[in-house]
Structure formats: structure tokens, C-alpha cells
Design a protein around this motif. Structure first.
Motif, PDB file in Angstrom:
ATOM      1  N   MET A   1       0.832  -1.201   0.000  1.00  0.00           N
ATOM      2  CA  MET A   1       0.000   0.000   0.000  1.00  0.00           C
ATOM      3  C   MET A   1       0.867   1.252   0.000  1.00  0.00           C
ATOM      4  O   MET A   1       1.944   1.278   0.590  1.00  0.00           O
ATOM      5  N   GLU A   2       0.375   2.297  -0.677  1.00  0.00           N
ATOM      6  CA  GLU A   2       1.107   3.561  -0.724  1.00  0.00           C
ATOM      7  C   GLU A   2       1.158   4.184   0.664  1.00  0.00           C
ATOM      8  O   GLU A   2       0.160   4.199   1.391  1.00  0.00           O
ATOM      9  N   LYS A   3       2.302   4.673   1.021  1.00  0.00           N
ATOM     10  CA  LYS A   3       2.472   5.302   2.316  1.00  0.00           C
ATOM     11  C   LYS A   3       1.672   6.585   2.394  1.00  0.00           C
ATOM     12  O   LYS A   3       1.705   7.410   1.489  1.00  0.00           O
ATOM     13  N   LYS A   4       0.929   6.756   3.477  1.00  0.00           N
ATOM     14  CA  LYS A   4       0.100   7.943   3.658  1.00  0.00           C
ATOM     15  C   LYS A   4       0.961   9.138   4.080  1.00  0.00           C
ATOM     16  O   LYS A   4       1.903   9.004   4.871  1.00  0.00           O
ATOM     17  N   ASN A   5       0.624  10.306   3.554  1.00  0.00           N
ATOM     18  CA  ASN A   5       1.316  11.518   3.959  1.00  0.00           C
ATOM     19  C   ASN A   5       1.051  11.835   5.423  1.00  0.00           C
ATOM     20  O   ASN A   5      -0.070  11.663   5.920  1.00  0.00           O
ATOM     21  N   ARG A   6       2.090  12.319   6.084  1.00  0.00           N
ATOM     22  CA  ARG A   6       1.955  12.775   7.467  1.00  0.00           C
ATOM     23  C   ARG A   6       1.481  14.225   7.447  1.00  0.00           C
ATOM     24  O   ARG A   6       2.079  15.075   6.776  1.00  0.00           O
ATOM     25  N   ILE A   7       0.427  14.494   8.192  1.00  0.00           N
ATOM     26  CA  ILE A   7      -0.229  15.805   8.150  1.00  0.00           C
ATOM     27  C   ILE A   7      -0.101  16.508   9.495  1.00  0.00           C
ATOM     28  O   ILE A   7      -0.405  15.934  10.548  1.00  0.00           O
ATOM     29  N   LEU A   8       0.331  17.761   9.436  1.00  0.00           N
ATOM     30  CA  LEU A   8       0.439  18.615  10.624  1.00  0.00           C
ATOM     31  C   LEU A   8      -0.604  19.709  10.534  1.00  0.00           C
ATOM     32  O   LEU A   8      -0.714  20.387   9.511  1.00  0.00           O
ATOM     33  N   VAL A   9      -1.381  19.879  11.621  1.00  0.00           N
ATOM     34  CA  VAL A   9      -2.437  20.893  11.646  1.00  0.00           C
ATOM     35  C   VAL A   9      -2.119  21.929  12.721  1.00  0.00           C
ATOM     36  O   VAL A   9      -1.953  21.598  13.895  1.00  0.00           O
ATOM     37  N   PHE A  10      -2.039  23.182  12.303  1.00  0.00           N
ATOM     38  CA  PHE A  10      -1.959  24.304  13.239  1.00  0.00           C
ATOM     39  C   PHE A  10      -3.389  24.817  13.462  1.00  0.00           C
ATOM     40  O   PHE A  10      -4.124  25.034  12.503  1.00  0.00           O
ATOM     41  N   GLY A  11      -3.778  25.007  14.709  1.00  0.00           N
ATOM     42  CA  GLY A  11      -5.146  25.420  15.003  1.00  0.00           C
ATOM     43  C   GLY A  11      -6.114  24.260  15.030  1.00  0.00           C
ATOM     44  O   GLY A  11      -7.317  24.429  14.844  1.00  0.00           O
ATOM     45  N   GLY A  12      -5.588  23.073  15.291  1.00  0.00           N
ATOM     46  CA  GLY A  12      -6.404  21.862  15.233  1.00  0.00           C
ATOM     47  C   GLY A  12      -7.415  21.720  16.350  1.00  0.00           C
ATOM     48  O   GLY A  12      -8.282  20.841  16.276  1.00  0.00           O
ATOM     49  N   THR A  13      -7.342  22.549  17.391  1.00  0.00           N
ATOM     50  CA  THR A  13      -8.336  22.472  18.466  1.00  0.00           C
ATOM     51  C   THR A  13      -9.430  23.528  18.289  1.00  0.00           C
ATOM     52  O   THR A  13     -10.305  23.653  19.142  1.00  0.00           O
ATOM     53  N   GLY A  14      -9.380  24.272  17.178  1.00  0.00           N
ATOM     54  CA  GLY A  14     -10.378  25.304  16.930  1.00  0.00           C
ATOM     55  C   GLY A  14     -11.634  24.763  16.276  1.00  0.00           C
ATOM     56  O   GLY A  14     -11.808  23.554  16.090  1.00  0.00           O
ATOM     57  N   TYR A  15     -12.523  25.682  15.899  1.00  0.00           N
ATOM     58  CA  TYR A  15     -13.859  25.312  15.423  1.00  0.00           C
ATOM     59  C   TYR A  15     -13.806  24.391  14.209  1.00  0.00           C
ATOM     60  O   TYR A  15     -14.379  23.311  14.220  1.00  0.00           O
ATOM     61  N   ILE A  16     -13.141  24.817  13.161  1.00  0.00           N
ATOM     62  CA  ILE A  16     -13.054  23.969  11.972  1.00  0.00           C
ATOM     63  C   ILE A  16     -11.859  23.024  12.062  1.00  0.00           C
ATOM     64  O   ILE A  16     -11.856  21.935  11.491  1.00  0.00           O
ATOM     65  N   GLY A  17     -10.842  23.416  12.839  1.00  0.00           N
ATOM     66  CA  GLY A  17      -9.631  22.611  12.961  1.00  0.00           C
ATOM     67  C   GLY A  17      -9.879  21.218  13.491  1.00  0.00           C
ATOM     68  O   GLY A  17      -9.311  20.231  13.001  1.00  0.00           O
ATOM     69  N   LYS A  18     -10.747  21.107  14.492  1.00  0.00           N
ATOM     70  CA  LYS A  18     -10.985  19.786  15.078  1.00  0.00           C
ATOM     71  C   LYS A  18     -11.632  18.843  14.075  1.00  0.00           C
ATOM     72  O   LYS A  18     -11.383  17.631  14.081  1.00  0.00           O
ATOM     73  N   ASN A  19     -12.455  19.397  13.183  1.00  0.00           N
ATOM     74  CA  ASN A  19     -13.047  18.564  12.135  1.00  0.00           C
ATOM     75  C   ASN A  19     -11.993  18.091  11.137  1.00  0.00           C
ATOM     76  O   ASN A  19     -12.033  16.958  10.652  1.00  0.00           O
ATOM     77  N   ILE A  20     -11.055  18.966  10.812  1.00  0.00           N
ATOM     78  CA  ILE A  20      -9.990  18.608   9.874  1.00  0.00           C
ATOM     79  C   ILE A  20      -9.095  17.517  10.465  1.00  0.00           C
ATOM     80  O   ILE A  20      -8.690  16.582   9.768  1.00  0.00           O
ATOM     81  N   VAL A  21      -8.801  17.629  11.754  1.00  0.00           N
ATOM     82  CA  VAL A  21      -7.996  16.595  12.417  1.00  0.00           C
ATOM     83  C   VAL A  21      -8.710  15.249  12.357  1.00  0.00           C
ATOM     84  O   VAL A  21      -8.108  14.216  11.997  1.00  0.00           O
ATOM     85  N   LYS A  22      -9.991  15.237  12.674  1.00  0.00           N
ATOM     86  CA  LYS A  22     -10.748  13.979  12.658  1.00  0.00           C
ATOM     87  C   LYS A  22     -10.827  13.400  11.244  1.00  0.00           C
ATOM     88  O   LYS A  22     -10.738  12.181  11.059  1.00  0.00           O
ATOM     89  N   ALA A  23     -10.990  14.274  10.248  1.00  0.00           N
ATOM     90  CA  ALA A  23     -11.041  13.802   8.861  1.00  0.00           C
ATOM     91  C   ALA A  23      -9.707  13.192   8.447  1.00  0.00           C
ATOM     92  O   ALA A  23      -9.658  12.163   7.768  1.00  0.00           O
TER      93      ALA A  23
END
Length: 316
Positions: A1-23
């Protein structure tokens, strides 16, 4: 399987950020969240969210927005997504500098997520708001950093709460302007899923992606009518004239003048729909036709059955 990119989120505990982290986690990406150090003064809800992230396998990196600390974590990832709130928009210059030094980032998504800022000219308070975001875009382009700029339009659940006030017992609803201008209301979970998809998509590199799915284009009058059908109640419309809104944008102190200017842009002038999606544009629902996004009809059904809690502030 192709290796998944590692993703860093700044503001991940904010309103839209938490949704992006979960996604990001749900799509199988090793996910890191950069957050200010937690301590006894940290809001309990943020502490709980961080605990939830830990249980999901998210790596929490605690630190300040300082070059050496940012650079260290950026060197460990492939993609950087920033969802810092408006007061911190210019702090992204530090992230840009660190990305330039690191030299390993495949894609950077800055904190846009609202209107397509390069195509509108709103009232001065909102214009000043957007000028900062435009400056960040130009800095990214000048630095030669691979990017995707996202225009996610309106956060759907937030604006349904704001416009319809479903938590309040009332018989009238405020309508800005004549209620006929079309806006785009996208469910926050869909915005997050689209964002992770575009961040990893070679087609979106150095492009702007607009989130404008056809089933989510709606006017205030249409939204009210739809809500009346679903909840079985009729509402009187309390029209707020354009002149009143413009006056408020001129007389309210900063930053209170920004939200009313946003309302004018989105719901009076109809800036979200003021330009056509051309052949050179990328639109999220066309890029990912197999993704079943939440229509505005379905979003209102969510409010009827299990309404999301109102957000205190989500103007991105």
C-alpha cells in the motif's frame, strides 16, 4: 500500500480545525496537532478535546509559534494545514519561514476557508480582514512553496444557527437585505473531508479549490422556507436593510464591525456566487463526485434530530 502523507495541523483544536484533524485520522493519515502548551489555565473543553485526539492516535505537539519549535515539527511531516483564527493570520509568516528552511513540505494549506478572497471587494472592515489573508497567499507564492488555497465558503452548521436561531423560541427571523442573494452553506464535516482530499491530490497543487456543491447554494428566503417546512412553524421576517448594515460597519468598533461586513458581503451582495466557476477553476464536488456530501436539506434534518451546539465564533 502507498504510504500515507503525514499531516500537521496548526489550530487543530479550533472550530473547523478539530473537524480537519478527525477527517485526517479517518482517512488514515498519521496526524499531528501543534498546540499551545496545556496547563491548569487551559479551557476544560480544549483539554478534553486533546484527550480525545490522543485516544484517536493523534500526536499532540505542544509549543509556541517560535521558529525553532515550528521547524522541528515541520521536518517530521509532509503536509501542513493551518486553520489559525483570524487574529493569528499574520503569525503564518513564521510557518512560511519554517517551511522554506525545512524544504520537505509537499503541500501547504494556509488559513483561508472562507470567501474566495482574490475575487471580491467587500466593505472596508472585511476588506482589511481579507487583505491579511491575501498577503499570506502572495508570500507563499513568492516563496515557491507548493500550496493549495481553499475557498470553503460558509460553515453550514454555524450559519444555520446564526440565521435561524433554532435554539431560541421565536416567531421571527432576521433577514439581511432582501433575502434573495445566494450563499453557499457547507457542513463543517464535509469541509474537513474535502480539505484532506485536496491536500493530497496532485491535481490541486498550486491551485485554488472552491467548495461550491450545487445542493448547498441557497438564499436566506429559501433557507427560511425550507426550515418552516421541516419544523412545521411559520416565521415573520424582520428585514435588516443594506443601509443599516453599511452604517453598522462604519460605526461599530473594531473588531465588531467585521461580522456585519461579512454578512453584507455574503447575504446582501451575494459575493460567494458573484463569479462563475470557469474551466480553469477547481470545484470540490466535481473533483470528488463519489463523495456524498451533506446537502442543506440533510443539514437541516440534523438540526431537527440532533442539533449541533451553537458556536461562539466561527468567522474564518
Amino acid at each position: 500500500m502507498e504510504k500515507k502523507n503525514r499531516i500537521l495541523v496548526f489550530g487543530g483544536t479550533g472550530y473547523i480545525g478539530k473537524n480537519i484533524v478527525k477527517a485526517s485520522v479517518s482517512l488514515g493519515h498519521p496526524t499531528l496537532v501543534y498546540t499551545r502548551p496545556l496547563n491548569s489555565q487551559t479551557c476544560p473543553s480544549k483539554t478534553q478535546l486533546c484527550n480525545d485526539f490522543n485516544s484517536m492516535g493523534v500526536t499532540l505537539v505542544q509549543g509556541e509559534l517560535e521558529h525553532d519549535q515550528i521547524l522541528k515539527v515541520i521536518k517530521q511531516v509532509d503536509i501542513v494545514i493551518c486553520v489559525l483564527a483570524y487574529p493569528q493570520v499574520m503569525e503564518q509568516l513564521k510557518i512560511i519561514d519554517a517551511i522554506k528552511v525545512a524544504g520537505n513540505i509537499k503541500r501547504f494549506l494556509p488559513s483561508d476557508f472562507g470567501v474566495e478572497e482574490d475575487r471580491i471587494n467587500p466593505l472596508p472592515p472585511f476588506q482589511a480582514f481579507l487583505d491579511k489573508k491575501r498577503n499570506i497567499r502572495r508570500e507563499i507564492e513568492a516563496a515557491g512553496i507548493p500550496y493549495t488555497f481553499v475557498s470553503a465558503n460558509c460553515f453550514g452548521a454555524y450559519f444555520v444557527n446564526y440565521l435561524l436561531r433554532p435554539y431560541e423560541k421565536r416567531d421571527k427571523i432576521a433577514v439581511y437585505g432582501n433575502g434573495e442573494s445566494k450563499a453557499v452553506l457547507n457542513y463543517e464535516e464535509d469541509i474537513a473531508m474535502y480539505t484532506i482530499k485536496v491536500a493530497n491530490d496532485p491535481r490541486t497543487c498550486n491551485r485554488i479549490v472552491i467548495y461550491r456543491p450545487s445542493k448547498n447554494i441557497i438564499s436566506q428566503n429559501e433557507l427560511i422556507s425550507l426550515w418552516e417546512q421541516k419544523c412545521g412553524q411559520n416565521f415573520r421576517k424582520d428585514f435588516v436593510t443594506e443601509e443599516e448594515i453599511v452604517k453598522q460597519s462604519e460605526t461599530l468598533p473594531h473588531p465588531e464591525n467585521i461580522p456585519v461586513s461579512i454578512l453584507h458581503s455574503v447575504f446582501v451582495r451575494g459575493d460567494l456566487m458573484a463569479f462563475e466557476i470557469g474551466e480553469e477553476d477547481l470545484e470540490a464536488s466535481e473533483l470528488y463526485p463519489d463523495y456524498n456530501y451533506t446537502s442543506i436539506h440533510q443539514l437541516l434534518d440534523i438540526f431537527l434530530v440532533n442539533p449541533p451546539a451553537p458556536a461562539s465564533a466561527a468567522f474564518q
